[in-house]
Design a protein around this motif. Structure first.
Motif, PDB file in Angstrom:
ATOM      1  N   LYS A   1       0.830  -1.201   0.000  1.00  0.00           N
ATOM      2  CA  LYS A   1       0.000   0.000   0.000  1.00  0.00           C
ATOM      3  C   LYS A   1       0.869   1.257   0.000  1.00  0.00           C
ATOM      4  CE  LYS A   1      -3.960  -2.052   2.372  1.00  0.00           C
ATOM      5  NZ  LYS A   1      -4.828  -2.022   3.578  1.00  0.00           N
ATOM      6  N   GLY A   2       0.471   2.232  -0.800  1.00  0.00           N
ATOM      7  CA  GLY A   2       1.233   3.472  -0.873  1.00  0.00           C
ATOM      8  C   GLY A   2       2.364   3.421  -1.878  1.00  0.00           C
ATOM      9  N   LEU A   3       2.641   2.208  -2.413  1.00  0.00           N
ATOM     10  CA  LEU A   3       3.686   2.023  -3.424  1.00  0.00           C
ATOM     11  C   LEU A   3       5.006   2.676  -3.012  1.00  0.00           C
ATOM     12  CD1 LEU A   3       1.635   2.502  -6.723  1.00  0.00           C
ATOM     13  CD2 LEU A   3       2.141   0.404  -5.471  1.00  0.00           C
ATOM     14  N   ARG A   4       5.516   2.264  -1.840  1.00  0.00           N
ATOM     15  CA  ARG A   4       6.806   2.740  -1.358  1.00  0.00           C
ATOM     16  C   ARG A   4       7.686   1.546  -1.027  1.00  0.00           C
ATOM     17  NH1 ARG A   4       7.636   5.461   3.132  1.00  0.00           N
ATOM     18  NH2 ARG A   4       9.015   7.023   2.268  1.00  0.00           N
ATOM     19  N   SER A   5       8.984   1.699  -1.240  1.00  0.00           N
ATOM     20  CA  SER A   5       9.922   0.642  -0.890  1.00  0.00           C
ATOM     21  C   SER A   5       9.917   0.413   0.618  1.00  0.00           C
ATOM     22  CB  SER A   5      11.338   1.015  -1.334  1.00  0.00           C
ATOM     23  OG  SER A   5      11.423   1.117  -2.728  1.00  0.00           O
ATOM     24  N   MET A   6      10.092  -0.838   1.016  1.00  0.00           N
ATOM     25  CA  MET A   6      10.218  -1.146   2.438  1.00  0.00           C
ATOM     26  C   MET A   6      11.657  -0.899   2.855  1.00  0.00           C
ATOM     27  SD  MET A   6       7.834  -4.502   3.045  1.00  0.00           S
ATOM     28  CE  MET A   6       8.366  -5.382   1.588  1.00  0.00           C
ATOM     29  N   ILE A   7      11.843   0.032   3.772  1.00  0.00           N
ATOM     30  CA  ILE A   7      13.189   0.440   4.182  1.00  0.00           C
ATOM     31  C   ILE A   7      13.341   0.242   5.684  1.00  0.00           C
ATOM     32  CG2 ILE A   7      14.760   2.409   4.416  1.00  0.00           C
ATOM     33  CD1 ILE A   7      13.556   3.541   1.878  1.00  0.00           C
ATOM     34  N   GLY A   8      14.472  -0.289   6.076  1.00  0.00           N
ATOM     35  CA  GLY A   8      14.786  -0.391   7.488  1.00  0.00           C
ATOM     36  C   GLY A   8      15.999   0.466   7.810  1.00  0.00           C
ATOM     37  N   THR A   9      15.822   1.429   8.703  1.00  0.00           N
ATOM     38  CA  THR A   9      16.930   2.284   9.134  1.00  0.00           C
ATOM     39  C   THR A   9      16.992   2.251  10.653  1.00  0.00           C
ATOM     40  OG1 THR A   9      16.528   3.753   7.251  1.00  0.00           O
ATOM     41  CG2 THR A   9      17.990   4.564   8.980  1.00  0.00           C
ATOM     42  N   THR A  10      18.025   1.650  11.190  1.00  0.00           N
ATOM     43  CA  THR A  10      18.196   1.595  12.643  1.00  0.00           C
ATOM     44  C   THR A  10      19.613   2.031  12.984  1.00  0.00           C
ATOM     45  OG1 THR A  10      18.874  -0.727  12.573  1.00  0.00           O
ATOM     46  CG2 THR A  10      16.522  -0.289  12.864  1.00  0.00           C
ATOM     47  N   TYR A  11      19.787   2.489  14.203  1.00  0.00           N
ATOM     48  CA  TYR A  11      21.079   3.020  14.626  1.00  0.00           C
ATOM     49  C   TYR A  11      21.303   2.616  16.072  1.00  0.00           C
ATOM     50  CZ  TYR A  11      24.707   6.426  15.845  1.00  0.00           C
ATOM     51  OH  TYR A  11      25.870   7.023  16.268  1.00  0.00           O
ATOM     52  N   GLY A  12      22.553   2.358  16.433  1.00  0.00           N
ATOM     53  CA  GLY A  12      22.823   1.992  17.816  1.00  0.00           C
ATOM     54  C   GLY A  12      24.236   2.340  18.243  1.00  0.00           C
TER      55      GLY A  12
ATOM     56  N   LYS B   1      24.535   4.320  24.341  1.00  0.00           N
ATOM     57  CA  LYS B   1      23.136   4.735  24.473  1.00  0.00           C
ATOM     58  C   LYS B   1      22.124   3.756  23.892  1.00  0.00           C
ATOM     59  CE  LYS B   1      24.261   8.661  26.395  1.00  0.00           C
ATOM     60  NZ  LYS B   1      23.902   8.986  27.798  1.00  0.00           N
ATOM     61  N   GLY B   2      22.600   2.643  23.307  1.00  0.00           N
ATOM     62  CA  GLY B   2      21.668   1.636  22.836  1.00  0.00           C
ATOM     63  C   GLY B   2      21.104   1.911  21.446  1.00  0.00           C
ATOM     64  N   ALA B   3      20.000   1.231  21.123  1.00  0.00           N
ATOM     65  CA  ALA B   3      19.446   1.240  19.765  1.00  0.00           C
ATOM     66  C   ALA B   3      18.395   2.324  19.571  1.00  0.00           C
ATOM     67  CB  ALA B   3      18.829  -0.118  19.446  1.00  0.00           C
ATOM     68  N   ARG B   4      18.288   2.768  18.317  1.00  0.00           N
ATOM     69  CA  ARG B   4      17.230   3.691  17.889  1.00  0.00           C
ATOM     70  C   ARG B   4      16.624   3.150  16.598  1.00  0.00           C
ATOM     71  NH1 ARG B   4      18.819   5.195  22.127  1.00  0.00           N
ATOM     72  NH2 ARG B   4      18.945   7.306  22.990  1.00  0.00           N
ATOM     73  N   TYR B   5      15.316   2.905  16.605  1.00  0.00           N
ATOM     74  CA  TYR B   5      14.619   2.541  15.375  1.00  0.00           C
ATOM     75  C   TYR B   5      14.180   3.838  14.698  1.00  0.00           C
ATOM     76  CZ  TYR B   5      14.082  -2.064  17.630  1.00  0.00           C
ATOM     77  OH  TYR B   5      14.305  -3.258  18.263  1.00  0.00           O
ATOM     78  N   LEU B   6      14.583   4.032  13.447  1.00  0.00           N
ATOM     79  CA  LEU B   6      14.244   5.257  12.720  1.00  0.00           C
ATOM     80  C   LEU B   6      13.188   5.019  11.641  1.00  0.00           C
ATOM     81  CD1 LEU B   6      17.878   6.650  12.365  1.00  0.00           C
ATOM     82  CD2 LEU B   6      16.164   7.217  14.100  1.00  0.00           C
ATOM     83  N   GLU B   7      13.317   3.914  10.928  1.00  0.00           N
ATOM     84  CA  GLU B   7      12.290   3.537   9.953  1.00  0.00           C
ATOM     85  C   GLU B   7      12.323   2.032   9.789  1.00  0.00           C
ATOM     86  OE1 GLU B   7      10.391   4.860   5.667  1.00  0.00           O
ATOM     87  OE2 GLU B   7      11.840   6.114   6.715  1.00  0.00           O
TER      88      GLU B   7
END
Length: 230
Positions: free
Chosen positions: A145-156, A160-166
């Motif tokens: 839905k929305g015709l967008r690529s599935m992207i995973g962007t995480t940082y850690g 300070k540990g992990a951050r989920y961004l997308e």
């Protein structure tokens, strides 16, 4: 045809059994591929550029040797997105051999084309055993839905540990933590759905609210943080 003197002076030796190409599976058929036009299949592949600063996922739907559909998804390099725009114009209508020998503007897209060529001609496509393959347009199903690529962007970081961004669900706005500061859920906005609602005339704020979703143990978190600001 020119032959060297050595070959000219050889006596002929007959060839025995016919060693034809091995049959490969293609859209529910076993095919002895001898020409580019013998090749059909739908498949995906990944390519990367020489400095490895970006990557491309390429999806092709090939019918009788001709690329009928191309989905070009890129990440990690701003210039690559513009290369993808050109590749989407260049690829459809070309045979897979033409496409292999065409400059697709970006190294990562060229490498993806090379990897797909190998899959396709060896019968390793996603539709090798699917009768008649997939219809042209199937590439859009990968986007949802929305015709967008599935992207995973995480940082850690260790400190300070992990951050989920997308994530596949969308742009992460908040992360839920338990009493031990462990991640137990997240809130996200699906930009594809939001943009579709705005195009239909929905107020931007309302469209934003309608596109919000939550995942995991969101009901009773000890703390909620913004992964970009906290």
């Amino acid at each position: 045809m020119q032959y060297s003197v050595e070959v000219e002076n050889m006596c002929p030796v007959a060839k025995g059994a016919y060693h034809g190409p091995a049959p490969i599976p293609e859209e529910g058929k076993w095919v002895q591929a001898k020409e580019v036009s013998d090749i059909s299949g739908y498949t995906h592949g990944i390519g990367w550029c020489a400095p490895q600063q970006g990557a491309c996922k390429l999806s092709l739907n090939v019918k009788d040797g001709v690329i009928e559909e191309a989905l070009v998804e890129t990440i990690g390099c701003s210039g690559m997105t513009h290369s993808a725009a050109m590749a989407a114009e260049i690829l459809p209508g070309k045979t897979i051999l033409e496409a292999l020998n065409t400059d697709l503007v970006c190294d990562a897209i060229n490498v993806a084309m090379r990897e797909l060529f190998l899959q396709i001609v060896y019968g390793r496509t996603q539709t090798a055993f699917s009768e008649d393959g997939l219809p042209v347009g199937a590439g859009l199903d990968d986007l949802g839905k929305g015709l967008r690529s599935m992207i995973g962007t995480t940082y850690g970081t260790k400190a300070k540990g992990a951050r989920y961004l997308e994530l596949a669900q969308g742009y992460v706005t908040h992360i839920a933590l338990n009493a031990d500061n462990e991640i137990i859920g997240f809130e996200y906005v699906n930009f594809g759905i939001m943009a579709e609602n705005i195009k239909k005339g929905v107020d931007a704020n309302e469209a934003y609210e309608k596109a919000i979703g939550r995942y995991g143990q969101w009901d009773n978190p000890a703390k909620v943080i913004d992964p970009r600001d906290e």
